[in-house]
Design a protein around this motif. Structure first.
Motif, short mmCIF file in Angstrom:
data_model
loop_
_atom_site.label_atom_id
_atom_site.label_comp_id
_atom_site.label_asym_id
_atom_site.label_seq_id
_atom_site.Cartn_x
_atom_site.Cartn_y
_atom_site.Cartn_z
N LEU A 151 0.82 -1.20 0.00
CA LEU A 151 0.00 0.00 0.00
C LEU A 151 0.86 1.26 0.00
O LEU A 151 0.54 2.25 -0.66
CB LEU A 151 -0.93 -0.01 1.21
CG LEU A 151 -1.93 -1.18 1.27
CD1 LEU A 151 -2.76 -1.11 2.54
CD2 LEU A 151 -2.83 -1.19 0.04
N SER A 152 1.96 1.23 0.74
CA SER A 152 2.87 2.39 0.76
C SER A 152 3.46 2.64 -0.62
O SER A 152 3.56 3.79 -1.07
CB SER A 152 4.01 2.14 1.77
OG SER A 152 3.49 2.02 3.07
N ARG A 153 3.82 1.55 -1.28
CA ARG A 153 4.36 1.67 -2.64
C ARG A 153 3.28 2.19 -3.59
O ARG A 153 3.54 3.03 -4.46
CB ARG A 153 4.86 0.31 -3.11
CG ARG A 153 5.39 0.30 -4.53
CD ARG A 153 6.79 0.79 -4.62
NE ARG A 153 7.21 0.93 -6.00
CZ ARG A 153 8.48 0.97 -6.39
NH1 ARG A 153 9.44 0.87 -5.50
NH2 ARG A 153 8.80 1.11 -7.65
N GLY A 154 2.04 1.72 -3.40
CA GLY A 154 0.95 2.14 -4.26
C GLY A 154 0.66 3.62 -4.16
O GLY A 154 0.29 4.27 -5.15
N LEU A 155 0.82 4.20 -2.97
CA LEU A 155 0.57 5.63 -2.79
C LEU A 155 1.60 6.48 -3.53
O LEU A 155 1.37 7.68 -3.76
CB LEU A 155 0.58 5.98 -1.30
CG LEU A 155 -0.64 5.49 -0.50
CD1 LEU A 155 -0.42 5.73 0.99
CD2 LEU A 155 -1.92 6.18 -0.97
N ASN A 156 2.73 5.86 -3.86
CA ASN A 156 3.78 6.58 -4.59
C ASN A 156 3.71 6.37 -6.10
O ASN A 156 4.55 6.89 -6.84
CB ASN A 156 5.16 6.15 -4.09
CG ASN A 156 5.42 6.60 -2.67
OD1 ASN A 156 5.03 7.70 -2.28
ND2 ASN A 156 6.05 5.75 -1.87
N GLU A 157 2.71 5.60 -6.55
CA GLU A 157 2.54 5.38 -7.98
C GLU A 157 2.07 6.68 -8.66
O GLU A 157 1.41 7.52 -8.04
CB GLU A 157 1.52 4.27 -8.23
CG GLU A 157 2.02 2.88 -7.87
CD GLU A 157 3.08 2.37 -8.85
OE1 GLU A 157 2.83 2.41 -10.06
OE2 GLU A 157 4.15 1.94 -8.38
N LYS A 158 2.37 6.81 -9.94
CA LYS A 158 1.99 8.02 -10.68
C LYS A 158 0.50 8.08 -11.00
O LYS A 158 -0.11 9.14 -10.98
CB LYS A 158 2.80 8.11 -11.97
CG LYS A 158 4.29 8.35 -11.75
CD LYS A 158 5.03 8.47 -13.08
CE LYS A 158 6.52 8.74 -12.85
NZ LYS A 158 7.25 8.85 -14.13
N LEU A 159 -0.08 6.92 -11.28
CA LEU A 159 -1.48 6.89 -11.69
C LEU A 159 -2.40 7.22 -10.53
O LEU A 159 -2.33 6.59 -9.47
CB LEU A 159 -1.84 5.51 -12.25
CG LEU A 159 -1.19 5.12 -13.59
CD1 LEU A 159 -1.57 3.71 -13.97
CD2 LEU A 159 -1.61 6.11 -14.69
N LYS A 202 -3.66 5.20 -6.81
CA LYS A 202 -3.69 5.82 -5.49
C LYS A 202 -5.09 5.76 -4.90
O LYS A 202 -5.25 5.55 -3.69
CB LYS A 202 -3.21 7.27 -5.59
CG LYS A 202 -1.75 7.43 -5.98
CD LYS A 202 -1.36 8.90 -6.05
CE LYS A 202 0.09 9.07 -6.44
NZ LYS A 202 0.48 10.49 -6.54
N ARG A 203 -6.09 5.94 -5.72
CA ARG A 203 -7.47 5.93 -5.25
C ARG A 203 -7.84 4.54 -4.71
O ARG A 203 -8.47 4.40 -3.66
CB ARG A 203 -8.43 6.34 -6.37
CG ARG A 203 -9.88 6.46 -5.91
CD ARG A 203 -10.80 6.89 -7.05
NE ARG A 203 -10.46 8.25 -7.50
CZ ARG A 203 -10.02 8.55 -8.71
NH1 ARG A 203 -9.79 7.58 -9.59
NH2 ARG A 203 -9.75 9.79 -9.05
N LYS A 204 -7.41 3.50 -5.43
CA LYS A 204 -7.69 2.13 -5.00
C LYS A 204 -6.98 1.83 -3.67
O LYS A 204 -7.54 1.13 -2.80
CB LYS A 204 -7.25 1.13 -6.06
CG LYS A 204 -8.16 1.08 -7.28
CD LYS A 204 -7.72 0.03 -8.25
CE LYS A 204 -8.73 -0.13 -9.38
NZ LYS A 204 -8.91 1.08 -10.18
N VAL A 205 -5.76 2.33 -3.50
CA VAL A 205 -5.05 2.15 -2.24
C VAL A 205 -5.81 2.80 -1.10
O VAL A 205 -5.99 2.23 -0.01
CB VAL A 205 -3.62 2.74 -2.33
CG1 VAL A 205 -2.96 2.75 -0.95
CG2 VAL A 205 -2.77 1.93 -3.29
N ALA A 206 -6.29 4.02 -1.31
CA ALA A 206 -7.01 4.74 -0.27
C ALA A 206 -8.30 4.01 0.12
O ALA A 206 -8.65 3.96 1.30
CB ALA A 206 -7.34 6.15 -0.76
#
Length: 291
Positions: free
Chosen positions: A274-282, A286-290
Motif C-alpha cells: 500500500l505504501s508503494r501504491g501511494l507513490n505510484e503516478k497513476l 492511489k485511489r484504490k489504495v485509499a
C-alpha cells in the motif's frame, strides 16, 4: 536440677547467601568446563556428559555456576585453534540434543553466548561456521517457543546490518527454523520481520538475496487471514518486483471484500504494498489504495 540444653545461636544458622555460595562451589567442583573446549574429542565428550548430568539433576543454577557460557564465548574467540572454536557450538548442540536445554535457556541470550555464536557464522573455517549454524538452529528448535521474542531482535539485526554475508545467510537459516518450529510466535512478530526481509531481498550478495526471498515466502505463509490467503504469492511477487507487480496486485486487493479480522501479521504483508501504491503516478492506483 534438669540437664542443661544447648541452643543453637543465630550465628550458627547459614544465611540464604551462604547456602547459594555453597551450592555454587559444590557445582563448580564437579566439573571443569574448560575440558569441554579442547581439541581432544573424547575428553570434550566426557566433560559434556558430566555437565549434562549436573544440569539435569540440579537445573539452571548449576550451569550458570559452572561458567559454561563464559567459557564457550572464550573458546569461540580462540584465534589459534579452529578445533577449539568448533568445540563450543558442538557443546551447545550436545546439551540441546541430550535434553538439557532448560538449564541453558536462562543464560543463552543474556550471557552473550547467542550473539557470539551468530558472529561465528562468518568464521574463516567452514567446519566452525557449519557447527555454529547447526547449534543455533538446534537451540531455537528445542527452546520454549515463547522465547522467540528473545532471540528474534538480534537475528533481525544481523540480517539487516551484518558486515559479512555468511552471518546474514546463517541468520536467515535460523529464521527459517523458527518459522517451522515456532509458527504461532513467529507470526506475531511479522511486523518486525517483513520490513527487514523486504530490504534483504535486494542485498548485493546473490546468496543473501536468494535466501532472503525463500525465507520471505516461508514467513508470509504464516499469515492466516482467509481474505488474502490466495493473494499471498502475488503480494510476495510485488515485494520482489515492485515496478511490474504493484499496480496489478493492488487491483486484485481492491476487488476483495474483507470479512476476517485484519491483524498485525496481515497488515505487515499489506502495508509495504500500500505504501508503494501511494507513490505510484497513476491517480487511479492511489485511489484504490485509499479505498
Amino acid at each position: 536440677m534438669p540437664a542443661a540444653t544447648s541452643v543453637a545461636t543465630p550465628s550458627a544458622i547459614p544465611s540464604p547467601a551462604d547456602l547459594k555460595a555453597a551450592m555454587a562451589s559444590d557445582s563448580n567442583s564437579k566439573i571443569d568446563v574448560s575440558s569441554l573446549f579442547v581439541a581432544d574429542k573424547a575428553a570434550s565428550d566426557a566433560a559434556a556428559a558430566s555437565l549434562i548430568g549436573i544440569a539435569q539433576n540440579e537445573g539452571p543454577a548449576a550451569v550458570h555456576a559452572s561458567g559454561f557460557a563464559q567459557a564457550a564465548i572464550k573458546a569461540l574467540q580462540d584465534k589459534k585453534s579452529p578445533a577449539v572454536r568448533e568445540s563450543a557450538p558442538n557443546a551447545v548442540k550436545t546439551i540441546v540434543d541430550k535434553g538439557a536445554i532448560k538449564s541453558l535457556e536462562p543464560v543463552f541470550v543474556s550471557s552473550g553466548l547467542y550473539a557470539a555464536l551468530l558472529e561465528t557464522f562468518a568464521d574463516k573455517m567452514p567446519a566452525v561456521r557449519t557447527a555454529a549454524v547447526a547449534a543455533v538452529k538446534a537451540y531455537v528448535s528445542a527452546m520454549n517457543p515463547w522465547a522467540t521474542t528473545t532471540v528474534m531482535p538480534e537475528l533481525l539485526k544481523q540480517i539487516k546490518s551484518a558486515g559479512k554475508w555468511q552471518i546474514k545467510t546463517g541468520a536467515l537459516a535460523v529464521l527459517d527454523q523458527l518459522v517451522s518450529s515456532a509458527p504461532q510466535q513467529t507470526a506475531r512478530l511479522m511486523p518486525d520481520i517483513v520490513p527487514v526481509l523486504s530490504e534483504a531481498i535486494w542485498d548485493t550478495k546473490a546468496d543473501v538475496k536468494k535466501a532472503a526471498r525463500e525465507t520471505l515466502t516461508k514467513a508470509c505463509n504464516l499469515v492466516s487471514n482467509k481474505d488474502i490467503e490466495r493473494f499471498i504469492p502475488a503480494l510476495i511477487s510485488a515485494l520482489i518486483n515492485p515496478v511490474e507487480e504493484v499496480p496489478s496486485t493492488i487491483m486484485l486487493l481492491s476487488a476483495t471484500t474483507f470479512v476476517s479480522e485484519v491483524d498485525s501479521p496481515t497488515l505487515s504483508l499489506m502495508v509495504p504494498l500500500l505504501s508503494r501504491g501511494l507513490n505510484e503516478k497513476l491517480t487511479a492506483t492511489k485511489r484504490k489504495v485509499a479505498v
